[in-house]
Design a protein around this motif. Structure first.
Motif, PDB file in Angstrom:
ATOM      1  N   GLN A  80       0.801  -1.091  -0.136  1.00  0.00           N
ATOM      2  CA  GLN A  80      -0.066   0.112  -0.006  1.00  0.00           C
ATOM      3  C   GLN A  80       0.761   1.394  -0.081  1.00  0.00           C
ATOM      4  O   GLN A  80       0.673   2.147  -0.653  1.00  0.00           O
ATOM      5  N   ALA A  81       1.845   1.038   0.982  1.00  0.00           N
ATOM      6  CA  ALA A  81       2.809   2.661   0.994  1.00  0.00           C
ATOM      7  C   ALA A  81       3.441   2.633  -0.259  1.00  0.00           C
ATOM      8  O   ALA A  81       3.865   3.880  -0.636  1.00  0.00           O
ATOM      9  N   ALA A  82       3.838   1.654  -1.029  1.00  0.00           N
ATOM     10  CA  ALA A  82       4.694   1.693  -2.266  1.00  0.00           C
ATOM     11  C   ALA A  82       3.717   2.038  -3.479  1.00  0.00           C
ATOM     12  O   ALA A  82       4.349   1.969  -4.778  1.00  0.00           O
ATOM     13  N   ALA A  83       2.643   1.547  -3.146  1.00  0.00           N
ATOM     14  CA  ALA A  83       1.519   1.583  -4.508  1.00  0.00           C
ATOM     15  C   ALA A  83       1.773   0.439  -5.659  1.00  0.00           C
ATOM     16  O   ALA A  83       1.807   0.908  -6.653  1.00  0.00           O
ATOM     17  N   ARG A  84       2.191  -0.565  -4.950  1.00  0.00           N
ATOM     18  CA  ARG A  84       2.621  -1.651  -5.805  1.00  0.00           C
ATOM     19  C   ARG A  84       2.067  -3.003  -5.451  1.00  0.00           C
ATOM     20  O   ARG A  84       2.303  -3.586  -4.089  1.00  0.00           O
ATOM     21  N   PHE A  85       0.933  -3.586  -6.254  1.00  0.00           N
ATOM     22  CA  PHE A  85       0.227  -4.754  -5.793  1.00  0.00           C
ATOM     23  C   PHE A  85       0.441  -5.707  -6.782  1.00  0.00           C
ATOM     24  O   PHE A  85      -0.319  -6.815  -6.491  1.00  0.00           O
ATOM     25  N   ASP A  86       1.463  -5.818  -7.399  1.00  0.00           N
ATOM     26  CA  ASP A  86       1.139  -6.777  -8.631  1.00  0.00           C
ATOM     27  C   ASP A  86       2.065  -8.183  -8.174  1.00  0.00           C
ATOM     28  O   ASP A  86       2.070  -9.107  -8.854  1.00  0.00           O
ATOM     29  N   THR A  87       2.512  -8.203  -6.959  1.00  0.00           N
ATOM     30  CA  THR A  87       3.317  -9.280  -6.596  1.00  0.00           C
ATOM     31  C   THR A  87       2.655  -9.919  -5.383  1.00  0.00           C
ATOM     32  O   THR A  87       2.885 -11.220  -5.119  1.00  0.00           O
ATOM     33  N   VAL A  88       1.632  -9.203  -4.673  1.00  0.00           N
ATOM     34  CA  VAL A  88       1.290  -9.773  -3.493  1.00  0.00           C
ATOM     35  C   VAL A  88       0.098 -10.947  -3.667  1.00  0.00           C
ATOM     36  O   VAL A  88      -0.202 -11.886  -2.554  1.00  0.00           O
ATOM     37  N   GLY A  89      -0.208 -11.018  -4.932  1.00  0.00           N
ATOM     38  CA  GLY A  89      -1.081 -12.258  -5.243  1.00  0.00           C
ATOM     39  C   GLY A  89      -0.281 -13.415  -5.326  1.00  0.00           C
ATOM     40  O   GLY A  89      -0.910 -14.482  -5.144  1.00  0.00           O
ATOM     41  N   ILE A  90       0.779 -13.247  -5.643  1.00  0.00           N
ATOM     42  CA  ILE A  90       1.783 -14.471  -5.823  1.00  0.00           C
ATOM     43  C   ILE A  90       2.019 -15.040  -4.282  1.00  0.00           C
ATOM     44  O   ILE A  90       1.907 -16.188  -3.963  1.00  0.00           O
ATOM     45  N   ARG A 129      -3.299  -9.834 -11.520  1.00  0.00           N
ATOM     46  CA  ARG A 129      -2.109 -10.234 -12.100  1.00  0.00           C
ATOM     47  C   ARG A 129      -1.153 -11.078 -11.528  1.00  0.00           C
ATOM     48  O   ARG A 129      -0.675 -12.130 -11.811  1.00  0.00           O
ATOM     49  N   GLY A 130      -0.967 -10.806 -10.051  1.00  0.00           N
ATOM     50  CA  GLY A 130      -0.421 -11.706  -9.094  1.00  0.00           C
ATOM     51  C   GLY A 130      -0.778 -12.766  -8.897  1.00  0.00           C
ATOM     52  O   GLY A 130      -0.212 -13.943  -8.797  1.00  0.00           O
ATOM     53  N   LEU A 131      -2.234 -12.879  -8.582  1.00  0.00           N
ATOM     54  CA  LEU A 131      -2.884 -14.207  -8.474  1.00  0.00           C
ATOM     55  C   LEU A 131      -2.879 -14.959  -9.659  1.00  0.00           C
ATOM     56  O   LEU A 131      -2.422 -16.360  -9.331  1.00  0.00           O
ATOM     57  N   ALA A 132      -2.896 -14.578 -11.003  1.00  0.00           N
ATOM     58  CA  ALA A 132      -2.675 -15.503 -11.939  1.00  0.00           C
ATOM     59  C   ALA A 132      -1.536 -16.069 -12.070  1.00  0.00           C
ATOM     60  O   ALA A 132      -1.286 -17.054 -12.433  1.00  0.00           O
ATOM     61  N   ARG A 133      -0.412 -15.102 -11.597  1.00  0.00           N
ATOM     62  CA  ARG A 133       0.870 -15.437 -11.878  1.00  0.00           C
ATOM     63  C   ARG A 133       1.227 -16.705 -10.676  1.00  0.00           C
ATOM     64  O   ARG A 133       1.954 -17.537 -11.270  1.00  0.00           O
ATOM     65  N   GLY A 134       0.803 -16.704  -9.585  1.00  0.00           N
ATOM     66  CA  GLY A 134       0.954 -17.521  -8.650  1.00  0.00           C
ATOM     67  C   GLY A 134       0.334 -18.723  -8.929  1.00  0.00           C
ATOM     68  O   GLY A 134       0.743 -19.916  -8.641  1.00  0.00           O
ATOM     69  N   CYS A 135      -0.910 -18.637  -9.614  1.00  0.00           N
ATOM     70  CA  CYS A 135      -1.663 -19.865  -9.953  1.00  0.00           C
ATOM     71  C   CYS A 135      -0.815 -20.596 -11.246  1.00  0.00           C
ATOM     72  O   CYS A 135      -0.617 -21.724 -11.071  1.00  0.00           O
ATOM     73  N   GLU A 136      -0.149 -20.099 -12.178  1.00  0.00           N
ATOM     74  CA  GLU A 136       0.673 -20.545 -12.997  1.00  0.00           C
ATOM     75  C   GLU A 136       1.802 -21.284 -12.408  1.00  0.00           C
ATOM     76  O   GLU A 136       2.104 -22.165 -12.874  1.00  0.00           O
ATOM     77  N   LEU A 137       2.607 -20.527 -11.618  1.00  0.00           N
ATOM     78  CA  LEU A 137       3.475 -21.243 -10.982  1.00  0.00           C
ATOM     79  C   LEU A 137       3.302 -22.450 -10.262  1.00  0.00           C
ATOM     80  O   LEU A 137       4.205 -23.362 -10.068  1.00  0.00           O
ATOM     81  N   ALA A 138       2.005 -22.432  -9.597  1.00  0.00           N
ATOM     82  CA  ALA A 138       1.582 -23.686  -8.694  1.00  0.00           C
ATOM     83  C   ALA A 138       0.877 -24.774  -9.491  1.00  0.00           C
ATOM     84  O   ALA A 138       0.912 -25.746  -9.192  1.00  0.00           O
ATOM     85  N   GLY A 139       0.700 -24.462 -10.857  1.00  0.00           N
ATOM     86  CA  GLY A 139      -0.424 -25.379 -11.577  1.00  0.00           C
ATOM     87  C   GLY A 139      -1.385 -25.543 -10.796  1.00  0.00           C
ATOM     88  O   GLY A 139      -2.165 -26.766 -11.139  1.00  0.00           O
ATOM     89  N   VAL A 140      -2.196 -24.512 -10.551  1.00  0.00           N
ATOM     90  CA  VAL A 140      -3.706 -24.455 -10.032  1.00  0.00           C
ATOM     91  C   VAL A 140      -4.613 -23.579 -10.679  1.00  0.00           C
ATOM     92  O   VAL A 140      -4.248 -22.506 -11.207  1.00  0.00           O
ATOM     93  N   SER A 141      -5.746 -23.603 -10.348  1.00  0.00           N
ATOM     94  CA  SER A 141      -6.891 -22.645 -11.044  1.00  0.00           C
ATOM     95  C   SER A 141      -7.377 -21.774  -9.759  1.00  0.00           C
ATOM     96  O   SER A 141      -7.025 -22.094  -8.669  1.00  0.00           O
TER      97      SER A 141
END
Length: 367
Positions: A80-90, A129-141
Motif C-alpha cells: 500500500q505504501a509503495a502503491a505496488r500490488f502486482d506481486t502480493v497475489g503470488i 495479475r499476481g494471483l494469476a501468476r501465482g496460480c501459473e507457478l503452482a499449477g492451480v486454478s
C-alpha cells in the motif's frame, strides 16, 4: 460407508503434538468451539488435529482433500505504501499451496477473499495479475472468490489504499499417502530449499526496524541489498510445488515436509511423531536478514524463531532416498542444502549448531 484412515493413524494425538507453540488463551477461546465440529462431519471427519500446515478431509474411499487458508499479512502495508500490488497475489497463492503440499497433496485450486476500501480498476488489475501468476507457478486454478468493499472496516498506509488478501487452497491426496511426519525417525536427513528473502512473515517486526528505527524509505536504494527497499520487501514468496511434486509422485521416502513461515525453524517440529532436529549447517543468510538484525539489534534467538533465515521449505528424507531427492531437486534448478538430521526426542528440541542455539517450546536460548 466409512473411509479408511491413512497409514500411521494419528487420530488420538493431542493438539500440542501438532503445534509449534501451545495456543494462548485468546486462540484457545476460539479452538474450544472449533475442535468439536470435527464430530459433526461424520465420515468426513478431518484426519489431523488443528495445528498442522493443512488438514485432510476424506471425501471418497481412499481419497482425501487437503485444505489450508492463509493471508499475506502486513506485507500488504508495504504494498500500500509503495502503491505496488502486482506481486502480493503470488504471495497469497504461495502461502496456501506450500502448506497444502506439506501433507503430501497436489494443490489443485485456490479461492481468494479480497477486502478493500476502494475497488479501483488499477488495484484489482494488479492483484489479479499476481494471483494469476501465482496460480501459473503452482499449477492451480482460481475458480472463484469474494470481493468485499468494506471501507468502514479498513485503514491502510495511504487514504483509500487499504486491502486485505486471503486465500484458501485445496489439493488431492490418497489417504494412505498423507505425510504428516508420523514416520519420521532419528537419523532421517533434513534437506533445506532456499527462500527468496522474507517471503510473507515477520513484516511487523521488519517494518518497525527498517522504516521506523532504521529511518529507511521504501524508495531508498540499499547497497547491501542491491536494490530499493521496496523491491526487496515486495519480493514474492517462492512456490515450491512444481519441484517437490515429482518427488511425491516417484514414491521417494519423504517422511515430512515443512513450510518455514512464522515461528521460523520451529515449523520443523510440527511433525506428528515427536522428534527434534540437529541442524549442523545452514546456507548463507540473505542480506535482508542481516540488515534487519543489525538495525534492530535483534538477537539470534529471536531471528531464528521468527524468520525463515534463508530456508523457505524443508524435507525430512530417509537416508536411502537422499541422493535421488537431492538430484531431482537440483535438476529442477534448486540449490539443495543438507542441513542435519532428525533426533528421537519427546521434547522436540532443535539444536542449531551454526549459532549455538537450543530451541524448545517455540523459544531459542544459547547452548
Amino acid at each position: 460407508m466409512s473411509f479408511p484412515a491413512y497409514r500411521g493413524d494419528v487420530s488420538a494425538r493431542t493438539e500440542c503434538d501438532a503445534a509449534v507453540v501451545a495456543p494462548g488463551p485468546g486462540l484457545e477461546a476460539l479452538l474450544r468451539w472449533v475442535r468439536p465440529t470435527f464430530a459433526y462431519a461424520g465420515n468426513a471427519r478431518p484426519t489431523l488435529e488443528i495445528g498442522y500446515f493443512a488438514n485432510v478431509i476424506p471425501v471418497a474411499p481412499g481419497l482425501g482433500v487437503a485444505i489450508s487458508t492463509d493471508g499475506v499479512g502486513t506485507k500488504l502495508l508495504v504494498a500500500q505504501a509503495a502503491a505496488r500490488f502486482d506481486t502480493v497475489g503470488i504471495d497469497c497463492v504461495a502461502m496456501n499451496v506450500n502448506d497444502v503440499l506439506c501433507v503430501g497433496a497436489r494443490p489443485v485450486a485456490l479461492v481468494d477473499y479480497v477486502a478493500l476500501e476502494e475497488p479501483t480498476p488499477a488495484l484489482l488489475d494488479a492483484l489479479g495479475r499476481g494471483l494469476a501468476r501465482g496460480c501459473e507457478l503452482a499449477g492451480v486454478s482460481c475458480p472463484g472468490g469474494e470481493l468485499a468493499q468494506v471501507r468502514e472496516m479498513l485503514r491502510g498506509a495511504r487514504p483509500g489504499s487499504a486491502v486485505d488478501l486471503v486465500g484458501t487452497a485445496i489439493g488431492t491426496v490418497a489417504l494412505d499417502r498423507v505425510i504428516a511426519g508420523q514416520d519420521v525417525r532419528g537419523g532421517d536427513v533434513l534437506i533445506g530449499l532456499e527462500s527468496a528473502g522474507l517471503h510473507s512473515n515477520g513484516y511487523t517486526l521488519a517494518r518497525r526496524v527498517l522504516l521506523e528505527q532504521g529511518g529507511l524509505a521504501l524508495d531508498d536504494h540499499v547497497p547491501e541489498l542491491g536494490c530499493t527497499l521496496a523491491d526487496e520487501l515486495l519480493r514474492p514468496t517462492t512456490i515450491y510445488v512444481r519441484p517437490v511434486l515429482p518427488l511425491l509422485e516417484a514414491g521417494l521416502p519423504i517422511r515430512a515436509l515443512a513450510h518455514l513461515t512464522g515461528d521460523g525453524l520451529f515449523n520443523l517440529v510440527r511433525t506428528v511423531r515427536a522428534v527434534g532436529f540437529d541442524v549442523e549447517r545452514w546456507p548463507e543468510v540473505p542480506p535482508i536478514f542481516g540488515l534487519v538484525q543489525r538495525l534492530g539489534r535483534i538477537a539470534d534467538e529471536e531471528m531464528y524463531g521468527t524468520f525463515n533465515m534463508g530456508v523457505g521449505f524443508a524435507l525430512v528424507v530417509a537416508r536411502e532416498g537422499v541422493d535421488r531427492v537431492s538430484a531431482m531437486l537440483a535438476d529442477a534448478g534448486l540449490r539443495v542444502h543438507l542441513l542435519g538430521h532428525a533426533v528421537d526426542d519427546a521434547e522436540r528440541t532443535i539444536r542449531f549448531r551454526p549459532r549455538r542455539l537450543i530451541g524448545r517450546g517455540g523459544h531459542f536460548t544459547r547452548a
